[in-house]
Write a protein that holds these residues in place. Structure first.
Motif, short mmCIF file in Angstrom:
data_model
loop_
_atom_site.label_atom_id
_atom_site.label_comp_id
_atom_site.label_asym_id
_atom_site.label_seq_id
_atom_site.Cartn_x
_atom_site.Cartn_y
_atom_site.Cartn_z
N GLU A 1 0.96 -1.29 -0.11
CA GLU A 1 0.03 0.01 0.02
C GLU A 1 0.99 1.28 0.03
O GLU A 1 0.39 2.12 -0.58
N ILE A 2 1.86 1.05 0.75
CA ILE A 2 2.76 2.53 0.89
C ILE A 2 3.46 2.68 -0.62
O ILE A 2 3.60 3.87 -1.05
N ASP A 3 3.73 1.49 -1.35
CA ASP A 3 4.30 1.83 -2.60
C ASP A 3 3.36 1.95 -3.78
O ASP A 3 3.66 2.02 -4.84
N GLY A 4 2.01 1.93 -3.14
CA GLY A 4 0.87 2.48 -4.27
C GLY A 4 0.17 1.27 -5.06
O GLY A 4 -0.51 1.49 -6.05
N ALA A 5 0.23 0.14 -4.29
CA ALA A 5 -0.17 -0.95 -5.31
C ALA A 5 -1.86 -1.09 -4.67
O ALA A 5 -1.90 -0.98 -3.43
N GLY A 6 -2.54 -1.32 -5.73
CA GLY A 6 -4.03 -1.35 -5.42
C GLY A 6 -4.24 -2.97 -4.90
O GLY A 6 -3.49 -3.81 -4.97
N ARG A 7 -5.57 -3.24 -4.53
CA ARG A 7 -6.29 -4.49 -4.15
C ARG A 7 -5.85 -5.54 -5.28
O ARG A 7 -5.38 -6.67 -4.93
N VAL A 8 -6.28 -5.23 -6.50
CA VAL A 8 -5.90 -6.31 -7.49
C VAL A 8 -4.52 -6.56 -7.77
O VAL A 8 -4.28 -7.72 -7.81
N ARG A 9 -3.55 -5.59 -7.65
CA ARG A 9 -2.29 -5.95 -7.68
C ARG A 9 -1.61 -6.91 -6.67
O ARG A 9 -0.69 -7.85 -6.88
N GLN A 10 -2.01 -6.32 -5.47
CA GLN A 10 -1.82 -6.91 -4.26
C GLN A 10 -2.21 -8.42 -4.35
O GLN A 10 -1.58 -9.40 -3.99
N PHE A 11 -3.29 -8.67 -4.84
CA PHE A 11 -3.76 -10.31 -5.04
C PHE A 11 -2.98 -10.97 -5.97
O PHE A 11 -2.50 -11.98 -5.50
N PHE A 12 -2.62 -10.44 -7.16
CA PHE A 12 -1.86 -11.18 -8.05
C PHE A 12 -0.14 -11.16 -7.82
O PHE A 12 0.14 -12.13 -8.31
N GLU A 13 0.22 -10.31 -6.78
CA GLU A 13 1.54 -10.47 -6.73
C GLU A 13 2.13 -10.80 -5.37
O GLU A 13 3.28 -11.01 -4.87
N ILE A 14 1.04 -10.76 -4.57
CA ILE A 14 1.52 -11.34 -3.08
C ILE A 14 0.28 -12.27 -2.64
O ILE A 14 0.88 -13.43 -2.29
N THR A 15 -0.93 -12.35 -2.53
CA THR A 15 -1.74 -13.21 -2.32
C THR A 15 -1.55 -14.51 -2.97
O THR A 15 -1.36 -15.56 -2.48
N LEU A 16 -1.98 -14.49 -4.28
CA LEU A 16 -1.90 -15.63 -5.15
C LEU A 16 -0.36 -16.39 -5.14
O LEU A 16 -0.64 -17.70 -5.14
N PRO A 17 0.76 -15.67 -5.10
CA PRO A 17 1.98 -16.63 -5.09
C PRO A 17 2.19 -17.15 -3.82
O PRO A 17 2.66 -18.15 -3.77
N LEU A 18 1.88 -16.76 -2.76
CA LEU A 18 1.84 -17.18 -1.49
C LEU A 18 0.81 -18.09 -1.25
O LEU A 18 1.14 -18.75 -0.29
N LEU A 19 -0.28 -18.08 -1.70
CA LEU A 19 -1.13 -19.12 -1.95
C LEU A 19 -1.02 -20.50 -2.60
O LEU A 19 -1.85 -21.33 -2.67
N ARG A 20 0.11 -20.63 -3.41
CA ARG A 20 0.35 -21.48 -4.30
C ARG A 20 0.40 -23.03 -3.47
O ARG A 20 -0.19 -23.87 -4.12
N PRO A 21 1.16 -23.27 -2.40
CA PRO A 21 1.09 -24.37 -1.59
C PRO A 21 -0.41 -24.72 -1.22
O PRO A 21 -0.67 -25.95 -1.22
N ALA A 22 -0.91 -24.03 -0.61
CA ALA A 22 -2.39 -24.13 -0.10
C ALA A 22 -3.34 -24.56 -1.24
O ALA A 22 -4.17 -25.74 -1.04
N ILE A 23 -3.07 -23.85 -2.32
CA ILE A 23 -4.34 -24.22 -3.63
C ILE A 23 -3.75 -25.49 -4.25
O ILE A 23 -4.46 -26.59 -4.50
#
Length: 312
Positions: A214-236
């Motif tokens: 958020e400090i770097d200006g990333a929106g929710r969609v970008r956070q999902f694809f660059e943070i949430t989705l990569p870190l969720l790969r083992p669980a998925i």
């Protein structure tokens, strides 16, 4: 004198037992791991390896309980009959279609439910509790409920279509519509399972990563694809393995909804195995079908494991 001898013998026995115990505790890591894993290995041999080997062995036999003939070695005849059986191929492709449709569908719906359940709001506990309801219901019970939902005369789905001014559908008289009903029911049932695993993965993602984004200006969609989705790969990946294997073994929902109809158009591989082994009592041919389903499950599992290893 005899008492002194007895005391000395007792002392020597205690020292011997103590020495054995000390040697047992001083064994190396490899020996200790062997003895600790031995009961588990024996249990796996008894409940997994032996039944699978017995199943493969039976698949090479001509063993029909209705024929009155003793079991005889048939070689690959059961497998030749299987590959020439049109009902086998129909059930095989039905199973593949259900898997291809319901696994991604359950993943998408489960991902959405998990993301909602991870949002901090006051009634979040009630929403998370509601996720357990579809997962906790028995598969056959879900099939019976949705068979009533999709009933052509008094079902809820057709009632909604009438109120919206849309044409109603006779769901279970057509292969296409019956497959749609089975897939929708399966997605509803299994999406909560996917959501629970993904929600557990979401809990492990540090909040500081989102704050930095958020400090770097990333929106929710970008956070999902660059943070949430990569870190969720083992669980998925774990969720996909379990969901795909259970999808390949689909039995309860199509059996309770359509009984394989119309005709045999919605028979799955698990249903066809049950028909041959329970109804027709052809254990040899049924075992060959079960080996085919086991091989298919193993191929899918190895594929997912290779993906996980490559991603790691």
């Amino acid at each position: 004198m005899s008492q002194a001898v007895a005391d000395r013998q007792e002392t020597e026995e205690r020292q011997t037992v103590g020495g054995r115990f000390a040697r047992l505790m001083d064994m190396g890591d490899g020996a200790l791991a062997f003895w600790l894993l031995l009961p588990t290995a024996v249990l796996l041999l008894a409940i997994i390896v032996y039944p699978v080997c017995r199943l493969i062995y039976t698949s090479f036999l001509s063993l029909s309980l209705t024929s009155g003939l003793p079991a005889s070695f048939a070689g690959l005849q059961n497998y030749r009959d299987m590959f020439a059986d049109p009902v086998f191929w129909s059930s095989f492709w039905n199973t593949v279609i259900i898997t291809v449709v319901t696994v991604p569908g359950a993943l998408v719906v489960g991902m959405a439910l998990a993301l909602i359940a991870n949002i901090p709001f006051r009634q979040r506990w009630a929403f998370r509790l509601a996720l357990l309801v579809p997962w906790a219901l028995p598969l056959a019970f879900c099939g019976l409920i949705f068979a009533w939902f999709f009933q052509s005369d008094y079902g809820i789905v057709n009632d909604v279509l009438r109120r919206l001014g849309l044409p109603t559908v006779i769901w279970f008289n057509s292969y296409a519509w019956a497959t749609v009903a089975i897939c929708l029911t399966t997605i509803w049932k299994t999406s909560s399972f996917m959501a629970l695993i993904i929600l557990a993965g979401l809990q492990t993602i540090p909040r500081s990563l989102y704050e930095a984004a958020e400090i770097d200006g990333a929106g929710r969609v970008r956070q999902f694809f660059e943070i949430t989705l990569p870190l969720l790969r083992p669980a998925i990946a774990v969720a996909l393995i379990f969901r795909t294997i259970t999808a390949l073994q689909t039995f309860d929902i199509p059996y309770t909804m359509t009984r394989g109809g119309p005709g045999t158009s919605t028979v799955t591989l698990a249903m066809y195995i049950r028909q041959n082994t329970v109804d027709f009592l052809d254990l040899g041919y049924g075992s060959a079908l079960a080996v085919a389903m086991f091989a298919l499950s193993m191929i899918v599992t190895v594929f997912y494991l290779r993906m996980i290893r490559r991603g790691a």
